[in-house]
Design an enzyme around this catalytic site. Sequence first.
Site, PDB file in Angstrom:
ATOM      1  N   ASP A 192       6.749  -2.267  -3.037  1.00  0.00           N
ATOM      2  CA  ASP A 192       6.346  -1.115  -1.672  1.00  0.00           C
ATOM      3  C   ASP A 192       5.997  -0.056  -2.384  1.00  0.00           C
ATOM      4  O   ASP A 192       7.203   1.008  -2.806  1.00  0.00           O
ATOM      5  CB  ASP A 192       7.319  -1.148  -0.830  1.00  0.00           C
ATOM      6  CG  ASP A 192       7.153  -0.066   0.775  1.00  0.00           C
ATOM      7  OD1 ASP A 192       5.670   0.556   0.333  1.00  0.00           O
ATOM      8  OD2 ASP A 192       7.966   0.503   1.631  1.00  0.00           O
ATOM      9  N   ASP A 216      -0.183  -1.366   0.163  1.00  0.00           N
ATOM     10  CA  ASP A 216       0.598  -1.149  -1.140  1.00  0.00           C
ATOM     11  C   ASP A 216       1.566  -1.460  -0.711  1.00  0.00           C
ATOM     12  O   ASP A 216       2.937  -1.630  -1.120  1.00  0.00           O
ATOM     13  CB  ASP A 216       0.939   0.733  -0.523  1.00  0.00           C
ATOM     14  CG  ASP A 216       1.364   1.110   0.803  1.00  0.00           C
ATOM     15  OD1 ASP A 216       1.340  -0.152   1.759  1.00  0.00           O
ATOM     16  OD2 ASP A 216       2.426   1.512   1.072  1.00  0.00           O
ATOM     17  N   GLU A 217       1.408  -3.204  -0.458  1.00  0.00           N
ATOM     18  CA  GLU A 217       3.457  -3.720  -0.366  1.00  0.00           C
ATOM     19  C   GLU A 217       2.503  -5.269  -0.690  1.00  0.00           C
ATOM     20  O   GLU A 217       1.432  -5.693  -0.017  1.00  0.00           O
ATOM     21  CB  GLU A 217       3.635  -3.713   0.936  1.00  0.00           C
ATOM     22  CG  GLU A 217       4.363  -2.874   1.948  1.00  0.00           C
ATOM     23  CD  GLU A 217       4.753  -2.528   2.806  1.00  0.00           C
ATOM     24  OE1 GLU A 217       5.716  -4.168   3.297  1.00  0.00           O
ATOM     25  OE2 GLU A 217       4.728  -1.920   4.117  1.00  0.00           O
TER      26      GLU A 217
HETATM   27 MG   LIG Z   1       4.840   2.169   0.734  1.00  0.00          MG
END
Ligand SMILES: [Mg+2]
Length: 399
Positions: free
Chosen positions: A9, A105-106
């Site tokens: 993350d 973003d993960e």
């Molecule tokens: Mg994040």
Amino acid sequence: MDRTILHCDCNAYFASVECLFRPELKSVPMAVCGDPEMRHGIVLAKNELAKACGVQTAEPIWQAKRKCPRLVVIQPQHGRYAEYCKKINAVYAEYTDQVEAFSVDESWLDVTGSTHLFGDGKTIADALRKRLREEIGLTISVGVSFNKTFAKLGSDYKKPDATTVILRDNFKEIVWPLPTRDMLFVGKAAESELKKHGITTIGQIATADKERLKRMLGKMGENLWECANGLDASPVRRIGEVEPVKSISNDITFRRDLKGEEDVRAGLLMLSDQVCTRLRRQRLYGSVVHITIKDPMLHSITRQKRLKEPTNITADVFATALTLLFDHWELSAPIRMLGVGVSALSGHCGDQISFFMDDEKKRRAQKLDATLDTIRERFGKDAIQFGSILQSDIKHKKT
Ligand SMILES: [Mg+2]
């Protein structure tokens, strides 16, 4: 053998990417925020200095500025975030071909097959953190575990730039004391339902009676029990592998609040038309129609109705959505956002008479849909529109 799964993350992703382009932003409290003109004026990401002032993700800009008057507000540049997302995932792909994005973003990585090359889960997690920091300039938090749920919890557990390992022999100490809300897919509604029954931690979910949870939350209750006990067996998808479509939905945050029957009719028709156009393009039919309504205070409700047979006719979905709204919403109450969705999808339509229409009406509705589809295919999606939508001033932006 247990799997080795990583959940990576990026920390304060949008804000961190902006700082790569404008390093001076690192030394001032800064937040990337949605466009206030379009009523999306909320904080999407903030840097450490803004965080120190108490600025929170998802709060309105005015509230953030009250906490932190010096806050520098930046508009999001989604093209940039997508570009960096590609760079990051290219690094992940060097370690495994099982990389599944959860959001921009993960990502989850299943590295079970590559531990003999690169070392155990923690070693790979630490290597990834170092590489992204040095090669791209971004930091990530990584959770390492034997399933996706715990890996995700691990990446939230300690940040920024940290690795958390959750294994069979320590998950009860690490995971069970956490609040239910920290677990994947436990939203506000499930959290408050669980609380009503005295369940506030993940450990209490794990040790509760499975059947009782099922009565509380349906199928989801069963899933939560399994996940809390470390029994999440869902695989990490391979790069490029897409999840089969389970539902098709659209929602709109309106420029002004909707009020009264004329407004909601225009709004629901617009959404039903968009959703059914997508269904027809993919030659799919759905049996369950759901609507989501959000008021100006951001409280939302979702209601659904099962049809007698699958459909992709705009008039069918529109009539069902309208019935749902009339049954569950006070028409004089303002609406900020509306959503319409269709699920329980299949490739077959029903042959029986439609729920709302006799045969002749159904044929006419299908003909109208086919005509709209043809015109839009040739002249673009805005080439033709229903009259009641054109006459309405509920200008919108898709969320
Ligand atoms: Mg994040």
